[in-house]
Design a protein around this motif. Structure first.
Motif, PDB file in Angstrom:
ATOM      1  N   GLU A 191      -3.852   7.667 -11.850  1.00 45.45           N
ATOM      2  CA  GLU A 191      -2.469   7.310 -11.591  1.00 45.45           C
ATOM      3  C   GLU A 191      -1.703   8.570 -11.239  1.00 45.45           C
ATOM      4  O   GLU A 191      -1.838   9.601 -11.906  1.00 45.45           O
ATOM      5  CB  GLU A 191      -1.848   6.634 -12.812  1.00 45.45           C
ATOM      6  N   LEU A 192      -0.933   8.484 -10.185  1.00 41.58           N
ATOM      7  CA  LEU A 192      -0.182   9.642  -9.718  1.00 41.58           C
ATOM      8  C   LEU A 192       1.298   9.323  -9.790  1.00 41.58           C
ATOM      9  O   LEU A 192       1.753   8.341  -9.194  1.00 41.58           O
ATOM     10  CB  LEU A 192      -0.545   9.913  -8.261  1.00 41.58           C
ATOM     11  N   ILE A 193       2.040  10.144 -10.508  1.00 43.78           N
ATOM     12  CA  ILE A 193       3.485   9.950 -10.545  1.00 43.78           C
ATOM     13  C   ILE A 193       4.066  10.658  -9.328  1.00 43.78           C
ATOM     14  O   ILE A 193       3.797  11.837  -9.102  1.00 43.78           O
ATOM     15  CB  ILE A 193       4.090  10.540 -11.828  1.00 43.78           C
ATOM     16  N   THR A 194       4.792   9.893  -8.541  1.00 44.17           N
ATOM     17  CA  THR A 194       5.296  10.472  -7.299  1.00 44.17           C
ATOM     18  C   THR A 194       6.784  10.152  -7.155  1.00 44.17           C
ATOM     19  O   THR A 194       7.237   9.098  -7.608  1.00 44.17           O
ATOM     20  CB  THR A 194       4.463   9.968  -6.091  1.00 44.17           C
ATOM     21  N   PRO A 195       7.545  11.051  -6.587  1.00 44.35           N
ATOM     22  CA  PRO A 195       8.988  10.832  -6.522  1.00 44.35           C
ATOM     23  C   PRO A 195       9.400   9.930  -5.366  1.00 44.35           C
ATOM     24  O   PRO A 195       8.797   9.956  -4.302  1.00 44.35           O
ATOM     25  CB  PRO A 195       9.541  12.239  -6.302  1.00 44.35           C
ATOM     26  N   CYS A 196      10.405   9.090  -5.608  1.00 44.23           N
ATOM     27  CA  CYS A 196      11.044   8.379  -4.517  1.00 44.23           C
ATOM     28  C   CYS A 196      12.517   8.764  -4.574  1.00 44.23           C
ATOM     29  O   CYS A 196      13.267   8.240  -5.393  1.00 44.23           O
ATOM     30  CB  CYS A 196      10.869   6.870  -4.660  1.00 44.23           C
ATOM     31  N   VAL A 197      12.861   9.683  -3.733  1.00 43.49           N
ATOM     32  CA  VAL A 197      14.228  10.176  -3.770  1.00 43.49           C
ATOM     33  C   VAL A 197      15.181   9.110  -3.255  1.00 43.49           C
ATOM     34  O   VAL A 197      16.230   8.825  -3.841  1.00 43.49           O
ATOM     35  CB  VAL A 197      14.348  11.467  -2.931  1.00 43.49           C
ATOM     36  N   THR A 198      14.781   8.480  -2.160  1.00 43.36           N
ATOM     37  CA  THR A 198      15.683   7.569  -1.470  1.00 43.36           C
ATOM     38  C   THR A 198      16.123   6.406  -2.343  1.00 43.36           C
ATOM     39  O   THR A 198      17.289   6.033  -2.358  1.00 43.36           O
ATOM     40  CB  THR A 198      14.994   7.038  -0.205  1.00 43.36           C
ATOM     41  N   TYR A 199      15.185   5.819  -3.074  1.00 45.70           N
ATOM     42  CA  TYR A 199      15.564   4.628  -3.830  1.00 45.70           C
ATOM     43  C   TYR A 199      15.616   4.834  -5.335  1.00 45.70           C
ATOM     44  O   TYR A 199      16.383   4.182  -6.011  1.00 45.70           O
ATOM     45  CB  TYR A 199      14.624   3.462  -3.492  1.00 45.70           C
ATOM     46  N   PHE A 200      14.780   5.697  -5.854  1.00 46.70           N
ATOM     47  CA  PHE A 200      14.818   5.886  -7.302  1.00 46.70           C
ATOM     48  C   PHE A 200      15.782   7.015  -7.671  1.00 46.70           C
ATOM     49  O   PHE A 200      16.638   6.865  -8.528  1.00 46.70           O
ATOM     50  CB  PHE A 200      13.429   6.181  -7.855  1.00 46.70           C
ATOM     51  N   GLY A 201      15.640   8.121  -6.987  1.00 52.31           N
ATOM     52  CA  GLY A 201      16.461   9.282  -7.316  1.00 52.31           C
ATOM     53  C   GLY A 201      17.934   9.015  -7.109  1.00 52.31           C
ATOM     54  O   GLY A 201      18.761   9.234  -8.000  1.00 52.31           O
TER      55      GLY A 201
END
Lengths: 305, 383, 199
Positions: free
Chosen positions: A215-225
């Protein structure tokens, strides 16, 4: 995908691996359709790099992609890979058919948190249960990013999304715990903020015979951040009032929010709430693998034993 | 041992279908138990490992059809068998298979619906589903056997159609036919082998998989690509693809391609059979089990001097428009006995005849037509 | 066209389905007649109303049976359980010469209500005989098969013997053949009795 085109037409790629990516191979340039600050660029790049460095045979390592933002990674992965874009959530099932019809193969499955733990949860569980020889990469950005930022089974408690406009109040689904319970034989979690660790795990998974779940934790700036700036649930996310509207800040947040498995042993539940525990959770190389076991059944059926 | 020795065997319909599939070269079966199709997976779980194939009981219907498609992608001849609720779950993937042009065979042992329905009763209520299953527009092929012998024979034909036209091919069985025991004549191994189209990489175009003919630039139906070899397009996308196998900006061309590949070959695909049609004024159009009763009804009616004949549809989808139009143009009346209430095929006949010829349905739900049911209608319309 | 309609009903596990399969095998594979068999399915096959039906087409020129279900009145009805016996009505059985037989088993059925109204009824404790003479209830199948072979006469004795050889394991073949002989004897006695009565 009619709008494929080079991003910077005159720029020479600095990275030697860009040219072996699919877009690099086709267009001579780095090109992707990912948002600024997305983690999938890192993942695609690492995959391409490993594929090239390890000299993997594309005929034996087919790529099966689920549906999500990462489907766009088609452009950033190695050009030689044979790729199937499957249906939403069904990638592990499709890979099962491929593996069993040609047992020399080792499918690499790209799936997301909604794909694998939401709609395709059942297939994920049963692929792990069979210990089918394949690699399942779960990209967890804790949001349904492709459809525009809806809440996912993995959305952190208190986080905001378009379908949890006040705050997320459901319990979170944990891909690692699920994989462990289902019987996957190599289970690990890391983040895109730890690319070297991911490469280490991925190499290990390539050599492992059995189901590997990373499992890789990856950033979603557009929708999560951007959604989780100063909202109701911010206190649960450890934001301390700062904004997460750039890649750097999100990566920083991911780093702060993930705890190594050795450290986590000494922490209580409250301290671990809404945190990502990273590290290796299980490595059992000698467990019976499904296609091997089926070969034995074939032998019995033919009267071999 | 893939082929059963030549001879006469007493077989259940489901088993005959399974043996037909094995004879046609089946290597992969993915399924989920559902009454009334369970005998298929039970039989193949024992038989497939013997011939080096794989039979998997998957976690659900969605998984089984996806596994079937995965197996077909890497070069296995694959099939699944299910019933109404199963096919309803599988529709999404069926449309993907049609889109990716993946060959596979699908046996639908129909049972009564809607909902759980009566699981052991025959009811041809998935016919529409077998034509329109899934989102998007595409054409599939559906074959309708009427006896255990035909379940064996037509399964081989179904696999050949799948290989040739690279589309999902359905075998329309039902709860009654699937559980019927009858004698099946198995032909010799040599005879079967001659019939079967093998899955192999064509020798003349190794390494150059293409959807288009090099000389004319037009769409052709190539032999199925195999993943894990060089004979494979750059990627399989569940999106409309161009002639190069890439995502196409013009889906209309693709959709046209998908539909025309079947409709332009309708002469070869649409199998029909006729019985005493030459001077017939009343025409029975039937498929599946009701054909059996129709034969007898026609014989009885002919004895009484009524001119009646049968057009039997072996392929129901694509619907043989021209053939039906040609056959019924001089008919006084058309009778369509069907094991469903709506009369899906009767509707098609009405469409083809522009409602110029009266079409009389004999709808039976969960109850097989008795010859006298049909004879009664024949006599009524003859008055 | 001469259809011969057969129905066997009883408990699941009594051999109802096996017997029907033996009948269709003898008549279709060995005798070359067109025949179909259908049986109770899933839960019904395990409960008290298990049934199996066979239709045999006696006309050798016909290859396909038009209506594969057995129709009432039957030519041959075998009932082995109380529940299925209670369902039997008088018009279930053909009332014709040489055909229309009802076989029932007093071991499991206390009283056959319609017994007196039907002409050719044979009550024979097959299951009791099987256990007493051969030691296992499964031999009841062969006894019934012997009775069926003689009374129906739709296939020859050779076909019947071939079928038994195909169905039973080699270790119990002799006992099964004995049981078959017993059934044959019972059937012949029954036929003689009918003849006497008619005279």
């Amino acid at each position: 995908m009619s709008g494929i085109g080079p991003m910077y037409p005159n720029e020479k790629p600095e990275n030697p691996y860009v040219l072996v990516s699919y877009a690099g191979h086709l267009l001579g340039n780095y090109s992707s359709r990912l948002c600024a600050g997305c983690g999938y660029g890192i993942i695609g790049h690492i995959f391409t790099r490993l594929f090239e460095d390890e000299k993997l045979d594309p005929k034996l390592y087919p790529l099966v992609l689920g549906i999500g933002c990462y489907s766009q990674m088609l452009l950033t992965v190695h050009y030689a890979t044979q790729k199937v874009l499957s249906l939403h959530g069904r990638a592990p099932a499709l890979a099962t058919g491929m593996k069993m019809a040609n047992p020399q193969m080792k499918p690499i499955i790209f799936t997301g948190d909604g794909d694998c733990l939401g709609i395709g949860g059942n297939h994920f569980i049963h692929t792990c249960r069979r210990n089918l020889d394949c690699i399942i990469l779960i990209f967890n950005n804790s949001i349904y990013a492709m459809t525009g930022g809806q809440g996912a089974p993995t959305t952190l408690f208190g986080a905001k999304s378009t379908t949890t406009p006040y705050k997320m109040f459901e319990n979170r689904s944990d891909g690692v715990k699920l994989a462990l319970a289902a019987g996957a034989t190599y289970v690990a979690r890391t983040t895109v903020a730890h690319p070297r660790t991911f490469m280490k795990y991925f190499r290990k998974a390539l050599k492992h015979k059995g189901t590997s779940v990373i499992e890789l934790i990856t950033p979603c700036v557009t929708y999560f951040g951007r959604k989780n700036l100063n909202n109701l649930g911010a206190e649960y996310l450890g934001l301390k009032g700062e904004k997460m509207d750039t890649a750097g800040k999100m990566i920083d947040w991911i780093k702060r929010n993930s705890i190594r498995v050795n450290q986590a042993k000494f922490m209580n539940e409250e301290e671990l709430f809404n945190k990502y525990i990273i590290g290796e959770f299980r490595y059992a190389p000698d467990q019976p693998e499904y296609s091997d076991e089926y070969a034995k059944i074939q032998k019995i059926a033919r009267g071999g034993i | 041992m893939r082929f059963m020795p030549e001879g006469k065997y007493l077989m259940m319909g489901n088993i005959a279908m399974s043996e037909g599939a094995l004879a046609a070269g089946l290597n992969f079966f993915g399924g989920y138990p559902i009454t009334p199709s369970t005998e298929v997976i039970e039989h193949l779980a024992a038989r497939l490992p013997q011939v080096g194939g794989v039979c998997m009981q998957m976690e659900d219907e969605l998984a089984s059809i996806n596994a079937v498609i995965g197996a077909s992608l890497v070069g296995a001849k694959a099939m699944t068998a299910t019933s109404g609720p199963g096919i309803a779950l599988m529709t999404e993937t069926i449309s993907m298979a049609a889109n990716l042009e993946i060959p596979f065979v699908f046996c639908d042992v129909q049972r009564n619906g809607p909902g759980t329905g009566y699981v052991t009763e025959p009811h041809h209520n998935d016919i529409g589903l077998m034509r329109f299953a899934g989102n998007g527009e595409f054409q599939v092929i559906t074959l309708a056997p009427m006896s255990c012998q035909e379940l064996y024979d037509l399964t081989i034909v179904a696999f050949n159609f799948a290989e040739t036209y690279r589309c999902p091919v359905f075998i329309m069985s039902d709860a009654y036919l699937g559980h019927l025991h009858e004698v099946v004549k198995i032909p010799s191994k040599e005879k079967v082998e001659k019939m079967v189209i093998k899955r192999e990489i064509p020798e003349d175009i190794i390494g150059k998989f293409s959807y288009k003919d090099e000389s004319t630039g037009k769409y052709i139906i190539p032999k199925p690509p195999i993943m894990g070899t060089d004979y494979c397009p750059p990627m399989f996308l569940s999106q409309p693809h161009s002639l190069e196998g890439m995502p196409t900006p013009k889906p209309q061309i693709f959709t046209e391609m998908m539909i025309k590949k079947i409709t332009s070959n309708i002469d070869k695909i649409a199998l029909t059979d006729t019985y005493k049609l030459d001077d017939a004024e009343i025409i029975i159009i039937a498929y599946g089990l009701p054909v059996r009763a129709s034969y007898r009804a026609v014989d009885l009616a002919r004895k009484e001097g009524i001119k009646v004949g049968i057009l039997r549809l072996i392929t129901i989808w694509p619907f043989p428009d021209e053939k039906v139009k040609e056959t019924v143009k001089d008919a006084k009346v058309v009778i369509v006995p069907e094991l469903n209430y709506t009369g899906v095929i009767a509707e098609q006949v009405e469409r083809v005849t522009n409602l110029n010829t009266p079409v009389i349905r004999i709808p039976n739900v969960c109850e097989i037509h008795h010859p006298h049911d049909i004879l009664k209608v024949i006599k009524e319309v003859d008055k | 066209m001469t259809r011969y309609e057969i129905r066997v009903s009883g408990f699941g596990g009594q051999g109802v389905i096996t017997l029907s399969k033996m009948i269709i095998m003898a008549s279709s594979i060995y005798e070359g007649l067109a025949a179909t068999q259908t049986e109770a399915y899933s839960a019904a096959a395990r409960g008290g109303k298990c049934w199996a039906e066979v239709v045999v087409e006696l006309d050798k020129n016909i290859e396909l049976i038009d209506y594969p279900k057995a129709l009432k009145p039957y030519d041959f009805l075998i009932v082995l359980s109380e529940e299925s016996a209670n369902d039997v009505k008088v018009d279930f059985i053909k009332d014709e010469e040489n055909t229309g037989f009802l076989i029932w088993d007093p071991t499991t059925i206390k009283k056959l209500k319609v017994g007196k109204k039907i002409n050719k009824v044979l009550g024979i404790p097959v299951q009791k005989l099987a256990v007493e003479k051969f030691g296992n209830i499964v031999f009841g199948n062969s006894i019934l098969f012997g009775i069926f072979t003689i009374l129906s006469g739709i296939f020859s004795e050779e076909s019947a013997l071939e079928t038994i050889k195909k169905f039973v394991p080699n270790s119990t073949l002799d006992k099964n053949l004995e049981a078959f002989e017993l059934g044959k004897q019972e059937a012949m006695n029954f036929l003689n009795k009918i003849k006497e009565e008619n005279n």
